[in-house]
Write an enzyme that holds these catalytic residues in place. Structure first.
Site, short mmCIF file in Angstrom:
data_model
loop_
_atom_site.label_atom_id
_atom_site.label_comp_id
_atom_site.label_asym_id
_atom_site.label_seq_id
_atom_site.Cartn_x
_atom_site.Cartn_y
_atom_site.Cartn_z
CG ASN A 1 1.33 -5.54 -5.32
OD1 ASN A 1 1.73 -6.85 -5.55
ND2 ASN A 1 1.22 -4.99 -4.14
CB SER B 1 -0.28 0.92 -12.96
OG SER B 1 -1.22 0.21 -12.39
CG HIS C 1 1.90 3.07 -4.70
ND1 HIS C 1 2.23 2.95 -3.29
CD2 HIS C 1 1.66 1.53 -4.71
CE1 HIS C 1 2.33 1.84 -2.61
NE2 HIS C 1 1.88 0.86 -3.43
CG ASP D 1 -2.09 -4.27 -1.46
OD1 ASP D 1 -1.02 -4.62 -1.23
OD2 ASP D 1 -2.43 -3.54 -2.38
P1 13P Z 1 -0.43 0.89 -9.04
O1 13P Z 1 -1.74 1.46 -8.43
O2 13P Z 1 0.55 1.52 -9.51
O3 13P Z 1 -0.69 -0.35 -10.15
O4 13P Z 1 0.25 -0.18 -7.74
C1 13P Z 1 -0.30 -1.02 -7.25
C2 13P Z 1 0.16 -1.49 -5.88
O5 13P Z 1 1.16 -1.36 -5.72
C3 13P Z 1 -0.84 -2.19 -4.98
O6 13P Z 1 -0.23 -2.34 -3.45
#
Ligand code: 13P
Length: 278
Positions: free
Chosen positions: A230, A211, A180, A81
Site C-alpha cells: 500500500n 512509502s 504509515h 481501505d
Molecule cells: P503510506 O501512506 O505510508 O504509503 O501507507 C499507505 C497505506 O498503508 C494505506 O493503507
C-alpha cells in the site's frame, strides 16, 4: 476490466511479485493511477479509504472507477481501505467494490476475529474479497491515515494461522516494522517475523506503509509472502510538491492544473510499479 482482490493476488503470491495498492480520492488520482497501470500493463488495486468519504461517496468512487476501468485490458480492483465500520463495509459491497478491508486491529483479538468472519461471510457471498489486519502498525511523519497514538504491535504468527483458518480472509495485513507515513530513519523490517507468518498462513500478505521503503527491503518482503503493498503518503507528497513548483511559473486554468496533477500521480505510481516488479 474490474475484478476482485483474490484474483489479482493469487497470481502475484504464487509467482512472487507484489501488486501496488494506491490510494485515490478524486478524479485526478483515480485517472493517474489507472493510466500508470495501463502504461506498464500491470494490474492495479485502487484503494479508496473510508477516511476519504468527505472527498466523495462510495457510490461516486465506484461509478468513476467503473467508467474508467470497465473497457481496459488490465485487471483493476476497487478496494475499500482501512474500515472498522460494518455499515460502510456493507455499503461498499453494495456499491460494487471488488474488495474491502475490515480493520479490527485495534479491537481485542476475539472481537476482531468474530467481526472479520462475519464480513467474510457476507462479502464472499457477493464475490467480494476481504483483507483484515492482525497486529497494528505505528504512524511515521506526515501520515494522513495513522495517528500519533498508534502503537506498533507485531503480528503473532501462530495467531495469524488460527485467524486466517477461522475467518477465511483472502489477504492478511501484517505488522512487521513498517509505519504509515514517512520513515524517520531506515525502516527496521522484521523479515524473520514475516517469514514465519508466511510459513504459517500460506495466503497473500499485505504490507501497509509502503512509502519510502528501500528497494532491497521491498524485494525481501516480496520473497517472503508480501503480494500487496500500500502506498499513499508519497503519492500525495510528490503531487503537492510538483504542483507547487509548477505554480511558481504558471497561472493555469483550473482544468489544466487538474490534468497536470493526474500526470504527477501517474509518474510516481509508475515508479512504485517498477519497484514491485511483475
Ligand atoms: P503510506 O501512506 O505510508 O504509503 O501507507 C499507505 C497505506 O498503508 C494505506 O493503507
Amino acid at each position: 476490466m474490474l475484478t476482485n482482490l483474490r484474483s489479482i493476488l493469487s497470481e502475484a503470491y504464487s509467482q512472487k511479485y507484489a501488486v501496488g495498492s494506491f490510494n485515490g480520492y478524486n478524479s485526478e488520482t483515480f485517472r493517474g493511477i489507472i493510466e500508470a497501470g495501463k502504461e506498464t500493463n500491470t494490474p492495479i488495486i485502487l484503494a479508496f479509504g473510508a477516511k476519504y468519504l468527505k472527498n466523495m461517496s462510495l457510490d461516486t468512487a465506484a461509478a468513476i472507477v467503473k467508467s474508467i476501468a470497465s473497457d481496459i485490458d488490465i485487471p483493476v480492483c476497487l478496494h475499500l481501505d482501512h474500515c472498522s465500520d460494518m455499515n460502510i463495509i456493507f455499503q461498499a459491497i453494495k456499491a460494487g467494490f471488488g474488495s474491502v478491508m475490515y480493520d479490527g486491529s485495534m479491537l481485542p483479538y476475539e472481537e476482531n476475529l468474530k467481526n472479520t468472519k462475519m464480513v467474510c461471510e457476507v462479502a464472499h457471498a457477493c464475490n467480494v474479497s476481504v483483507e483484515a489486519e492482525l497486529g497494528s502498525i505505528a504512524a511515521g511523519e506526515r501520515s494522513h491515515e495513522g495517528s500519533a497514538d498508534d502503537k506498533e504491535v507485531y503480528t503473532n504468527p501462530a495467531l495469524a494461522k488460527e485467524f486466517v483458518e477461522e475467518t477465511k480472509v483472502d489477504a492478511l495485513a501484517v505488522s512487521v516494522g513498517t509505519v504509515h507515513g514517512l520513515y524517520k530513519g531506515k525502516p527496521n523490517i522484521r523479515i524473520d517475523i514475516l517469514k514465519e507468518i508466511n510459513e504459517q498462513v500460506g495466503i497473500p500478505l499485505v504490507l501497509h506503509g509502503g512509502s519510502g521503503i528501500p528497494e532491497e527491503d521491498i524485494l525481501n518482503c516480496i520473497a517472503n509472502g508480501i503480494a500487496k503493498i500500500n502506498v499513499n503518503t508519497e503519492i500525495a507528497t510528490y503531487a503537492v510538491e510538483e504542483t507547487t513548483k509548477y505554480l511558481q511559473n504558471e497561472q493555469p486554468h483550473f482544468s489544466v492544473l487538474s490534468l497536470k496533477q493526474e500526470e504527477y500521480v501517474k509518474e510516481i505510481v509508475k515508479k512504485y510499479i517498477t519497484f514491485f516488479g511483475k
